[in-house]
Scaffold this active site. Sequence first.
Site, PDB file in Angstrom:
ATOM      1  N   ARG A  94     -11.951   7.013  -2.846  1.00 22.30           N
ATOM      2  CA  ARG A  94     -12.442   8.390  -2.675  1.00 22.30           C
ATOM      3  C   ARG A  94     -13.946   8.417  -2.388  1.00 22.30           C
ATOM      4  NH1 ARG A  94     -10.489  12.248  -7.394  1.00 22.30           N
ATOM      5  NH2 ARG A  94      -8.550  11.165  -6.938  1.00 22.30           N
TER       6      ARG A  94
ATOM      7  N   ASP B 263       0.887  -1.150   0.000  1.00 25.25           N
ATOM      8  CA  ASP B 263       0.000   0.000   0.000  1.00 25.25           C
ATOM      9  C   ASP B 263       0.940   1.220   0.000  1.00 25.25           C
ATOM     10  OD1 ASP B 263      -2.303   1.633   0.481  1.00 25.25           O
ATOM     11  OD2 ASP B 263      -1.648   1.765   2.573  1.00 25.25           O
TER      12      ASP B 263
ATOM     13  N   ASP C  57      -0.122   5.089   0.856  1.00 17.41           N
ATOM     14  CA  ASP C  57      -0.402   6.102   1.885  1.00 17.41           C
ATOM     15  C   ASP C  57      -0.338   5.467   3.280  1.00 17.41           C
ATOM     16  OD1 ASP C  57      -1.129   8.299   0.083  1.00 17.41           O
ATOM     17  OD2 ASP C  57      -2.884   7.100  -0.406  1.00 17.41           O
TER      18      ASP C  57
ATOM     19  N   SER D  96      -5.251   4.901  -4.365  1.00 16.85           N
ATOM     20  CA  SER D  96      -5.188   6.320  -4.732  1.00 16.85           C
ATOM     21  C   SER D  96      -4.834   6.549  -6.195  1.00 16.85           C
ATOM     22  CB  SER D  96      -4.158   7.038  -3.861  1.00 16.85           C
ATOM     23  OG  SER D  96      -4.037   8.373  -4.291  1.00 16.85           O
TER      24      SER D  96
ATOM     25  N   GLY E 167      -7.506   3.847   3.686  1.00 18.94           N
ATOM     26  CA  GLY E 167      -7.506   2.797   2.659  1.00 18.94           C
ATOM     27  C   GLY E 167      -8.728   2.778   1.760  1.00 18.94           C
TER      28      GLY E 167
ATOM     29  N   ASP F  15      -1.358  -0.266   6.294  1.00 18.12           N
ATOM     30  CA  ASP F  15      -1.538   0.481   7.548  1.00 18.12           C
ATOM     31  C   ASP F  15      -3.021   0.592   7.918  1.00 18.12           C
ATOM     32  OD1 ASP F  15      -2.116   2.273   5.392  1.00 18.12           O
ATOM     33  OD2 ASP F  15      -2.133   3.891   6.877  1.00 18.12           O
TER      34      ASP F  15
ATOM     35  N   ASN G  27      -3.763   9.220  -7.097  1.00 11.16           N
ATOM     36  CA  ASN G  27      -2.599  10.109  -6.991  1.00 11.16           C
ATOM     37  C   ASN G  27      -1.302   9.347  -6.720  1.00 11.16           C
ATOM     38  OD1 ASN G  27      -3.872  12.844  -7.136  1.00 11.16           O
ATOM     39  ND2 ASN G  27      -5.040  12.036  -5.408  1.00 11.16           N
TER      40      ASN G  27
END
Length: 225
Positions: free
Chosen positions: A48, A8, A10, A117, A45, A171, A119
């Site tokens: 959006r 992962d 972020d 994401s 996680g 996380d 991003n």
Amino acid sequence: MLKGLIFDLDGVLTNSARFHLSAWNDLAKELGITLDSKQLDALRGLSRMDSLNLILEFGNQTDKYSEAEKEKFAAKKNANFVACIQKMTPDDILPGIMQLLKDAKAQNLKMAIASASKNAPTILNKLDIIDEFDEIVDPATLHHGKPDPEIYVRAQELLGLKPDEVISFEDAAAGVQAIKAANQFAVGIGDADVLKADYTVSDTSKLNLKEIETAFNKYQESRES
Ligand code: BG6
Ligand code: MG
């Protein structure tokens, strides 16, 4: 036998999770919704739209807005997030991560990113580590968000590996659920009681590939017997 690592992004490779949470918190406030720390944690996680829908649910506003209005809110949150990540540099890579990637390369392990994401490529470029990864799952091609296993199954397939040949790092509780539903070995970063991973460290500085691999081998042996 261990052949690959799936990450992962972020909250695992970098601390960008905090930008997501503060941007959601700002939007929630605008909508008159106060989020406590547990509710904020539950957003980790999630995609959006899943994040926005959960925030509206927390605020008892599930049916208040049209899809078009929700798209606008999500775009506003994203603009806030994108502004925050512009300042990121390789210094934002979390402690222990570069060593982990180096140790994995030395063992010829394949590596992939399984981030929800859109991003993620921008952040990986800012951190200057995008070339470390053999594959990056494009979340736009997925049908289901975490905790569905799709993203981890896709990452493993892109690497050409089987579930018992990879270790995946998360996380978020929703992410660990996704890894376990994909039948992979889960390394959690954070609170062991919340994450319920196969192996947990409190923060990334404690990640040690040899130790993780020992736990992974024990786990696979116990599953074979
Ligand atoms: C995950 C984050 O990596 O990506 C979530 O943990 C976020 O908090 C999700 O909502 C989607 O990100 P983006 O950048 O596509 O809105
Ligand atoms: Mg995360």
